[in-house]
Design a protein around this motif. Structure first.
Motif, PDB file in Angstrom:
ATOM      1  N   ALA A 208     -37.481  51.235  13.015  1.00 54.28           N
ATOM      2  CA  ALA A 208     -38.325  51.337  11.657  1.00 54.28           C
ATOM      3  C   ALA A 208     -37.668  50.371  10.538  1.00 54.28           C
ATOM      4  CB  ALA A 208     -38.127  52.609  11.332  1.00 54.28           C
ATOM      5  N   GLU A 209     -38.455  50.290   9.546  1.00 53.43           N
ATOM      6  CA  GLU A 209     -37.820  49.415   8.508  1.00 53.43           C
ATOM      7  C   GLU A 209     -38.431  50.110   7.027  1.00 53.43           C
ATOM      8  OE1 GLU A 209     -38.684  45.399   8.457  1.00 53.43           O
ATOM      9  OE2 GLU A 209     -37.948  45.058  10.645  1.00 53.43           O
ATOM     10  N   LEU A 210     -37.742  50.348   6.017  1.00 57.92           N
ATOM     11  CA  LEU A 210     -38.263  50.873   4.755  1.00 57.92           C
ATOM     12  C   LEU A 210     -38.111  49.802   3.739  1.00 57.92           C
ATOM     13  CD1 LEU A 210     -37.959  54.516   3.541  1.00 57.92           C
ATOM     14  CD2 LEU A 210     -37.248  52.535   2.036  1.00 57.92           C
ATOM     15  N   THR A 211     -38.968  49.504   3.185  1.00 58.48           N
ATOM     16  CA  THR A 211     -39.004  48.319   2.055  1.00 58.48           C
ATOM     17  C   THR A 211     -39.130  49.287   0.721  1.00 58.48           C
ATOM     18  OG1 THR A 211     -39.617  46.755   3.430  1.00 58.48           O
ATOM     19  CG2 THR A 211     -39.473  46.288   1.059  1.00 58.48           C
ATOM     20  N   SER A 212     -38.408  49.029  -0.274  1.00 57.10           N
ATOM     21  CA  SER A 212     -38.341  49.708  -1.636  1.00 57.10           C
ATOM     22  C   SER A 212     -38.089  48.801  -2.868  1.00 57.10           C
ATOM     23  CB  SER A 212     -37.462  51.079  -1.524  1.00 57.10           C
ATOM     24  OG  SER A 212     -37.677  51.607  -2.917  1.00 57.10           O
ATOM     25  N   ARG A 213     -38.839  49.146  -3.793  1.00 58.66           N
ATOM     26  CA  ARG A 213     -38.596  48.529  -5.066  1.00 58.66           C
ATOM     27  C   ARG A 213     -37.383  48.943  -5.697  1.00 58.66           C
ATOM     28  NH1 ARG A 213     -39.464  51.253  -9.700  1.00 58.66           N
ATOM     29  NH2 ARG A 213     -40.685  53.374  -9.333  1.00 58.66           N
ATOM     30  N   LEU A 214     -36.553  48.267  -6.465  1.00 61.28           N
ATOM     31  CA  LEU A 214     -35.261  48.808  -7.180  1.00 61.28           C
ATOM     32  C   LEU A 214     -35.730  49.240  -8.426  1.00 61.28           C
ATOM     33  CD1 LEU A 214     -32.694  46.197  -6.035  1.00 61.28           C
ATOM     34  CD2 LEU A 214     -33.046  48.266  -4.981  1.00 61.28           C
ATOM     35  N   LEU A 215     -34.786  50.002  -9.102  1.00 58.17           N
ATOM     36  CA  LEU A 215     -34.979  50.639 -10.575  1.00 58.17           C
ATOM     37  C   LEU A 215     -34.575  49.571 -11.553  1.00 58.17           C
ATOM     38  CD1 LEU A 215     -34.545  54.343 -10.198  1.00 58.17           C
ATOM     39  CD2 LEU A 215     -36.608  53.402 -10.414  1.00 58.17           C
ATOM     40  N   GLU A 216     -34.887  49.243 -12.559  1.00 54.99           N
ATOM     41  CA  GLU A 216     -34.327  48.512 -13.314  1.00 54.99           C
ATOM     42  C   GLU A 216     -33.647  49.298 -14.573  1.00 54.99           C
ATOM     43  OE1 GLU A 216     -37.303  46.020 -14.964  1.00 54.99           O
ATOM     44  OE2 GLU A 216     -37.618  44.995 -12.926  1.00 54.99           O
ATOM     45  N   GLY A 217     -32.500  48.578 -15.089  1.00 55.39           N
ATOM     46  CA  GLY A 217     -31.864  49.383 -16.136  1.00 55.39           C
ATOM     47  C   GLY A 217     -29.989  49.467 -15.715  1.00 55.39           C
ATOM     48  N   GLU A 218     -29.420  49.813 -16.692  1.00 59.81           N
ATOM     49  CA  GLU A 218     -28.070  50.001 -16.495  1.00 59.81           C
ATOM     50  C   GLU A 218     -27.878  51.451 -16.213  1.00 59.81           C
ATOM     51  OE1 GLU A 218     -23.759  49.076 -18.573  1.00 59.81           O
ATOM     52  OE2 GLU A 218     -25.729  48.626 -19.595  1.00 59.81           O
ATOM     53  N   PHE A 219     -27.380  51.728 -15.161  1.00 57.80           N
ATOM     54  CA  PHE A 219     -26.876  53.269 -14.570  1.00 57.80           C
ATOM     55  C   PHE A 219     -25.675  53.432 -15.485  1.00 57.80           C
ATOM     56  CE2 PHE A 219     -25.513  56.456 -11.830  1.00 57.80           C
ATOM     57  CZ  PHE A 219     -26.754  57.020 -11.466  1.00 57.80           C
ATOM     58  N   PRO A 220     -25.528  54.870 -15.827  1.00 55.79           N
ATOM     59  CA  PRO A 220     -24.153  55.312 -16.348  1.00 55.79           C
ATOM     60  C   PRO A 220     -23.112  54.934 -15.705  1.00 55.79           C
ATOM     61  CG  PRO A 220     -25.900  57.028 -16.729  1.00 55.79           C
ATOM     62  CD  PRO A 220     -26.233  56.009 -15.295  1.00 55.79           C
ATOM     63  N   HIS A 221     -21.821  54.519 -16.454  1.00 53.22           N
ATOM     64  CA  HIS A 221     -20.687  54.273 -15.821  1.00 53.22           C
ATOM     65  C   HIS A 221     -19.895  55.585 -15.580  1.00 53.22           C
ATOM     66  CE1 HIS A 221     -20.685  50.350 -16.901  1.00 53.22           C
ATOM     67  NE2 HIS A 221     -21.132  50.490 -18.259  1.00 53.22           N
ATOM     68  N   ILE A 222     -20.336  56.300 -14.239  1.00 52.18           N
ATOM     69  CA  ILE A 222     -19.864  57.515 -14.097  1.00 52.18           C
ATOM     70  C   ILE A 222     -18.384  57.531 -13.724  1.00 52.18           C
ATOM     71  CG2 ILE A 222     -22.135  58.047 -12.869  1.00 52.18           C
ATOM     72  CD1 ILE A 222     -20.778  57.241 -10.194  1.00 52.18           C
ATOM     73  N   ASN A 223     -17.612  56.350 -13.445  1.00 57.63           N
ATOM     74  CA  ASN A 223     -16.386  56.888 -13.307  1.00 57.63           C
ATOM     75  C   ASN A 223     -15.481  57.156 -14.700  1.00 57.63           C
ATOM     76  OD1 ASN A 223     -16.228  55.867 -10.639  1.00 57.63           O
ATOM     77  ND2 ASN A 223     -16.223  53.953 -10.909  1.00 57.63           N
ATOM     78  N   HIS A 224     -16.288  56.900 -15.770  1.00 60.74           N
ATOM     79  CA  HIS A 224     -15.670  57.086 -17.128  1.00 60.74           C
ATOM     80  C   HIS A 224     -15.636  58.800 -17.228  1.00 60.74           C
ATOM     81  CE1 HIS A 224     -15.999  52.669 -18.197  1.00 60.74           C
ATOM     82  NE2 HIS A 224     -15.059  52.869 -17.511  1.00 60.74           N
ATOM     83  N   LEU A 225     -16.944  59.342 -16.430  1.00 57.59           N
ATOM     84  CA  LEU A 225     -17.160  60.642 -16.928  1.00 57.59           C
ATOM     85  C   LEU A 225     -16.449  61.667 -15.924  1.00 57.59           C
ATOM     86  CD1 LEU A 225     -21.166  60.279 -16.711  1.00 57.59           C
ATOM     87  CD2 LEU A 225     -19.632  60.155 -18.589  1.00 57.59           C
ATOM     88  N   ILE A 226     -15.617  61.244 -15.051  1.00 58.92           N
ATOM     89  CA  ILE A 226     -14.884  62.135 -14.222  1.00 58.92           C
ATOM     90  C   ILE A 226     -13.637  62.003 -14.815  1.00 58.92           C
ATOM     91  CG2 ILE A 226     -14.106  62.552 -11.828  1.00 58.92           C
ATOM     92  CD1 ILE A 226     -16.516  61.007 -10.847  1.00 58.92           C
TER      93      ILE A 226
END
Length: 340
Positions: free
Chosen positions: A231-249
């Motif tokens: 099987a193969e799954l092809t998906s579009r990617l989301l655009e934008g900057e994801f939060p810098h989670i390492n700074h939240l922990i």
């Protein structure tokens, strides 16, 4: 097109591929599955909603190559209700005839030329991840994705790779999940965010893979392909900057509390019936000196409930404190480490 296959093989192909189809397709052709039979004996079924595409394949007895687009729901329901055994399939002028041991049925299809093509991932980076490790990571992250489509980037899982280190994370603004591990190989820094729906369907496919199988990711500028043995799954990617989670922990904590997971789950299930239905808030009183956690919830219309369990502590300051937590997540953030 003319071929012979078994009911079980065809049903499995259809069940996987139709998960790529929207429940409310914007175009009739998007409610169809594209079925291709090649001269090499490969039967391919493709379903798509333009954002995610699922392609499944199987080796079968092809007598004549061809292609047809058939209504996904009608075809799947028809095949699922046929008895086990061999099926003879013949397509002529967009009409598919399926013959089985006790009869036959005829399905009128659409124009296969109208079926959208799966986008090719150009200038891609290839990554190999063990299937079960990827499945476990998705199970640990998907529930934290936001269901609010206006939050855009938060509706997906964020992947990061650098060297041999790999991680994926998700957050809805209230909860956060982070999974980290190591991979074989040395990868250049790359990060991308995949929509929750695409990964939910990928998780279903991964659950059918064997323990030793691997998943190859081909990451491009706008799309990502997850390639598995059948099987193969092809998906579009989301655009934008994801939060810098390492700074939240937080890097350090005033208190470290150890709770028996199964016991916490049982109590949450026991008292959840009394929680307010919309927010499902549970109040947790951490009695550090007594090494006990007390869970409290209630609804003025139906009643309330109190329960408790023992905890172990590793603390620098012993004190009593409390906070509010969602029923499903009893801490403000969760970090899971997969070291398989």
């Amino acid at each position: 097109m003319k071929l012979t296959t078994t009911q079980s093989v065809l049903a499995e192909l259809l069940e996987t591929a139709k998960n790529g189809i929207s429940t409310r397709p914007v175009d009739p052709i998007l409610g169809s599955l594209l079925i291709e039979a090649s001269d090499e004996g490969r039967l391919t079924v493709i379903g798509t909603d333009l954002n995610v595409s699922i392609k499944t394949t199987a080796i079968t007895h092809i007598l004549q190559a061809g292609v047809v687009a058939l209504n996904a729901k009608l075809l799947a329901d028809t095949v699922n209700n046929l008895g086990s055994g061999e099926l003879d399939i013949e397509v002529s002028e967009r009409t598919c005839v399926i013959s089985h041991s006790t009869g036959k049925c005829r399905i009128v299809g659409g124009n296969p030329e109208d079926f959208p093509s799966i986008p090719e991932t150009q200038n891609c980076t290839e990554i190999t991840i063990p299937s079960k490790k990827l499945q476990a990571a998705l199970e640990a992250c998907l529930y934290c994705c936001s269901a609010d489509e206006t939050k855009l980037i938060l509706t997906g899982v964020h992947f990061q790779l650098q060297g041999e280190n790999w991680s994926c994370a998700s957050t809805d603004g209230h909860r956060l999940a982070l999974v980290s591990s190591k991979l074989e190989g040395n990868y250049s820094p790359i990060s991308f965010t995949v929509p929750r729906r695409s990964l939910t369907e990928l998780g279903k496919i991964l659950s059918t893979t064997t323990e030793n199988s691997s998943c190859t990711l081909k990451v491009g500028n706008n799309t990502v392909q997850f390639i598995l043995p059948n099987a193969e799954l092809t998906s579009r990617l989301l655009e934008g900057e994801f939060p810098h989670i390492n700074h939240l922990i937080p890097k350090s904590f005033a208190n470290e509390l150890i709770v028996e997971r199964k016991g916490m789950e049982i109590i949450l299930k026991r008292i959840s019936h009394f929680a307010e239905k919309k927010h499902k808030i549970v109040k947790i009183l951490w009695e550090v000196n007594d090494q006990q956690a007390t869970l409290i919830t209630g609804n003025t219309d139906i009643g309330d409930a109190v329960d408790s369990l023992l905890i172990k502590t590793q603390t620098s300051h012993r004190r009593k404190y409390r906070y509010w937590a969602k029923q499903r997540l009893s801490t403000r953030s969760t970090q899971a480490h997969l070291n398989r």
